[in-house]
Scaffold this active site. Structure first.
Site, mmCIF file in Angstrom:
data_model
loop_
_atom_site.group_PDB
_atom_site.id
_atom_site.type_symbol
_atom_site.label_atom_id
_atom_site.label_comp_id
_atom_site.label_asym_id
_atom_site.label_seq_id
_atom_site.Cartn_x
_atom_site.Cartn_y
_atom_site.Cartn_z
ATOM 1 N N GLU A 313 12.659 55.728 -14.866
ATOM 2 C CA GLU A 313 12.514 56.892 -15.743
ATOM 3 C C GLU A 313 11.692 57.993 -15.095
ATOM 4 O O GLU A 313 12.011 59.182 -15.214
ATOM 5 C CB GLU A 313 11.881 56.475 -17.073
ATOM 6 C CG GLU A 313 12.708 55.503 -17.899
ATOM 7 C CD GLU A 313 13.980 56.124 -18.459
ATOM 8 O OE1 GLU A 313 14.156 57.354 -18.324
ATOM 9 O OE2 GLU A 313 14.795 55.392 -19.030
ATOM 10 N N ARG A 317 13.494 61.633 -14.241
ATOM 11 C CA ARG A 317 13.005 62.726 -15.080
ATOM 12 C C ARG A 317 11.990 63.603 -14.337
ATOM 13 O O ARG A 317 12.115 64.826 -14.337
ATOM 14 C CB ARG A 317 12.370 62.178 -16.362
ATOM 15 C CG ARG A 317 13.315 61.346 -17.201
ATOM 16 C CD ARG A 317 12.732 61.053 -18.571
ATOM 17 N NE ARG A 317 13.462 59.972 -19.244
ATOM 18 C CZ ARG A 317 13.542 59.826 -20.559
ATOM 19 N NH1 ARG A 317 12.943 60.679 -21.358
ATOM 20 N NH2 ARG A 317 14.212 58.815 -21.089
ATOM 21 N N ASP A 446 25.184 51.126 -16.342
ATOM 22 C CA ASP A 446 26.014 52.326 -16.354
ATOM 23 C C ASP A 446 25.876 53.199 -15.120
ATOM 24 O O ASP A 446 26.860 53.504 -14.430
ATOM 25 C CB ASP A 446 25.726 53.145 -17.616
ATOM 26 C CG ASP A 446 24.232 53.406 -17.837
ATOM 27 O OD1 ASP A 446 23.408 52.790 -17.145
ATOM 28 O OD2 ASP A 446 23.898 54.219 -18.716
ATOM 29 N N GLU A 581 25.654 62.137 -23.076
ATOM 30 C CA GLU A 581 26.762 61.665 -22.243
ATOM 31 C C GLU A 581 28.104 62.305 -22.597
ATOM 32 O O GLU A 581 28.895 62.652 -21.709
ATOM 33 C CB GLU A 581 26.866 60.138 -22.331
ATOM 34 C CG GLU A 581 25.780 59.389 -21.606
ATOM 35 C CD GLU A 581 24.458 59.384 -22.345
ATOM 36 O OE1 GLU A 581 23.407 59.172 -21.712
ATOM 37 O OE2 GLU A 581 24.478 59.591 -23.582
#
Length: 682
Positions: A313, A317, A446, A581
């Site tokens: 993360e 980010r 994913d 998404e």
């Protein structure tokens, strides 16, 4: 005169030969109760305990009927309150019911010619409700919809029809003169009315608006084709300003905004929302907001903190956001901050297998796995490559790229794949896959597939191993995970669990249409684009078939005809986190096809965000139930990716300037931060 009262007992104090005192006072008598209980026989004590247990059981059994009786008394009391309020001409709104707005009582009335076309709320003007007394009734719902005391059903129906006609006539007259701004309140939380650019719908449009959309059709929103691209762009800017207003006022410098309670939440304590939104502000042209954020990064942002951060993360980010902003602005300050955080994340790679730990203390320079396991998720360790590779290129320090390339090399050779599909977990000690047999393109796997293609593009299409793994994985998806729904034959990506397909698809999987389109644009088989179009329709239906026009976190698909619906949602999966998404894929699909329906679908999503998640005091909130437009239930959290990804992709979707962020010169990381394609690609 009365004589003073005397006690009816005599207090004695005796002393034995051991100087122990005995008194017959109250304290001793209380202690003697326990002695008396002990003097009872075992059978007597058992009998008393049995009777007490029997009484308790009877009380529990009779509780529901008693509570129903008490509730009935409470309802009658509420009915009396309704009666009293009717006399005053005021009616409280019952819990769970939507308030009806009387245009004559709304405080702010704005003439139509004074409102720019962009800011006209798409809200019908409601007729004044007829005045009716609340009868004593046990029917549920607002009293105005219940039958009057002694009137016959025919009389009530006739009177209601006449009132409805009068209300419609009054509505048509007032609809031409004014537009009304108002807020909707549910369960104690105020959510702002939809910010739409379209005029209020007609009566005929309202009558035909109910019901979920069918495949190929838009959700029951107002027509979107009449709205210009510039108006849509301005609507996205306005949404960002509104979200930024809440963050600036209630959560400045903190990780996340809690817009309902006007507070903030911390994850790492590093200003995640602010950093995630930097390049979005630059792309949207919000220079004033950008300069405020830049000043905070320069003066306040410090990574010298004793805090554990998640490697994945913080990479996508923070590191990704700083690198992207550096490339867009050329400001060296952002690159310096990126170098700082990048070097502090490197201890995560000091493991026996070179597969990184999930958590790093950026102040102490230590790393560890989660407290409950020694595994890392495959998506997390294989979706940090774009950022660290770019950091090596900018700093001429190869250690960053070497660390992440080693991870990809090991995953490439690992056993346990299934037609190119990978399990969800990998052990940091052994470097091998764990929990084998489960394959998904949702959470924990994913972005592995996304980064295979994007690393190949970033490096100038020279690393053929990455391309081979990507193509093989897509073939594995087609072979093992694709199914079609009933009754509309929507194509979806399920999950494979030990040879059995589960017709379940995370919203996260909706990244795939965009990734497939990106690959097809760069020379991969045209079948990839055809599959992208089919999956894009499915992701759209995950929104359109919901009553709020917003997708659930997880959808289950019907393989047999059932209730005319293709999509089912379990109660635990009905929340919406403002995820990006679907709009991400809409952006790619429009860029490569120029089919206007993708813009229209994105516009409908933005309208639904404004209608059901916008908080008047600033910010947007995730909601708990996309199937309940009356009470969607705020979760009081605005994720940083709403500003970093969702609004950015919507803006790029509506923009006619394809050079704003050219897909031939930039590749987006999984947090929507554009990083340059290396010069060798040309």
């Amino acid at each position: 005169m009365y004589s003073p009262m005397r006690k009816d007992y005599v207090a004695l104090t005796l002393r034995d030969q051991y100087s122990h005192n005995y008194t017959n006072g109250k304290q001793w008598r209380r202690q003697s109760c326990w002695r008396k209980w002990k003097q009872l026989s075992r059978m007597q004590r058992s009998l008393i305990l049995f009777l007490l247990a029997l009484l308790l059981a009877c009380a529990i059994i009779s509780y529901p009927s008693l509570s129903q009786h008490w509730r009935g008394l409470s309802d009658r009391s509420l009915d009396n309150e309704w009666e009293a309020e009717d006399i005053k001409g005021i009616r409280p709104i019952p819990p769970g019911a939507m308030p009806k707005v009387n245009p004559e009582q709304v405080l702010e009335v704005v003439p139509q010619d004074a409102i720019p076309e962009l800011h006209r709320p798409n809200v019908p003007i409601l007729p004044k409700p007829p005045e009716m007394k609340k009868p004593p009734s046990n029917k549920r719902g607002p009293p105005i919809l219940q039958r009057r005391g002694n009137a016959s059903e025919a009389q009530v129906k006739e009177k209601q029809e006449s009132m409805q006609k009068e209300g419609e006539q009054e509505e048509e007259k007032k609809g031409e003169k004014a537009l009304i701004r108002f807020v909707i309140s549910w369960r104690g939380t105020v959510i702002e009315a939809e910010q739409s650019t379209d005029p209020p719908p007609s009566v005929q449009e309202k009558e035909g608006a109910a019901g979920p959309a069918k495949p190929g059709e838009a959700a029951p929103q107002a027509a979107a084709t009449s709205v210009s691209s510039e108006d849509r762009l301005e609507a996205v800017r306005e949404a960002f300003r509104h979200a930024w207003k809440g963050y600036k006022e209630f959560a400045w410098g903190h990780d996340e905004l809690k817009p309902v309670t006007k507070s903030y939440g911390e994850w790492f304590g590093l200003g995640l929302t602010l950093i995630d939104a930097l390049d979005t502000m630059w792309i949207l042209g919000l220079k004033e907001e950008f300069e405020e954020a830049r000043a905070w990064v320069k003066e306040e942002l410090s990574f010298n903190k004793n805090v554990d951060v998640n490697l994945f993360e913080s990479t996508i980010r923070i590191l990704g956001g700083l690198l992207s902003t550096y490339h867009l602005t050329g400001d060296e300050m952002f690159l310096d901050k990126a170098k700082d955080i990048g070097s502090r994340l490197m201890p995560a790679f000091k493991t026996p297998s070179k597969i990184p730990f999930s958590d790093v203390n950026i102040g102490k320079g230590t790393a560890r796995p989660p407290r409950w396991t020694t595994d890392s998720t495959v998506a997390e360790v294989t979706s940090i490559q774009l950022e660290f590779r770019e950091l090596s290129r900018l700093t001429n320090d190869p250690q960053y790229q070497a660390a992440v390339d080693e991870v990809m090399s090991q995953v490439h050779k690992l056993e346990g794949k299934h037609d190119g599909l990978v399990p969800m977990f990998i052990n940091t000690n052994s470097g091998k896959f764990t929990h084998r047999g489960i394959f998904t393109l949702g959470a924990r796997a994913d972005s592995y597939y996304e980064y295979l293609l994007k690393q190949w593009l970033q490096g100038g299409k020279t690393e053929t191993t990455l391309l081979e793994d990507y193509v093989q994985a897509i073939e594995g998806v087609r072979k093992n995970l694709l199914k079609k729904t009933q009754p509309s034959l929507l194509t979806f990506v399920g999950e494979l669990s030990h040879g059995r397909l589960n017709p379940k698809m995370d919203h996260l999987v909706c990244f795939l249409p965009g990734t497939l389109a990106l690959g097809a644009h760069n020379g991969l088989p045209p079948e990839h684009m055809e599959l992208a179009k089919e999956l894009m329709e499915t992701c759209h239906q995950m929104y359109a078939q919901m009553e709020t026009g917003l997708s659930p976190e997880i959808a289950h698909f019907n393989l047999q005809p059932r209730n005319g619906r293709d999509v089912d949602v379990k109660p635990a999966d009905r929340h919406n986190l403002l995820r990006p998404e679907t709009v991400e894929s809409l952006f790619y699909m429009y860029r490569y096809t120029h089919d206007s329906k993708y813009r229209d679908w994105g516009w409908e999503i933005l309208q639904s965000f404004n209608k059901y998640t916008r908080v008047p005091t600033g910010g947007y909130t995730s909601i708990s139930n996309v199937r309940d437009p009356v009470s969607p239930g705020p979760r009081d959290k605005m994720e940083s990716f709403f500003l970093g990804e969702t609004l950015k992709y919507l803006f790029l979707l509506f923009s006619d300037n394809e050079e704003l962020v050219s897909l031939d010169r930039y590749v987006f990381n999984t947090e929507a931060h554009p990083l340059p394609i290396w010069p060798s690609a040309s």
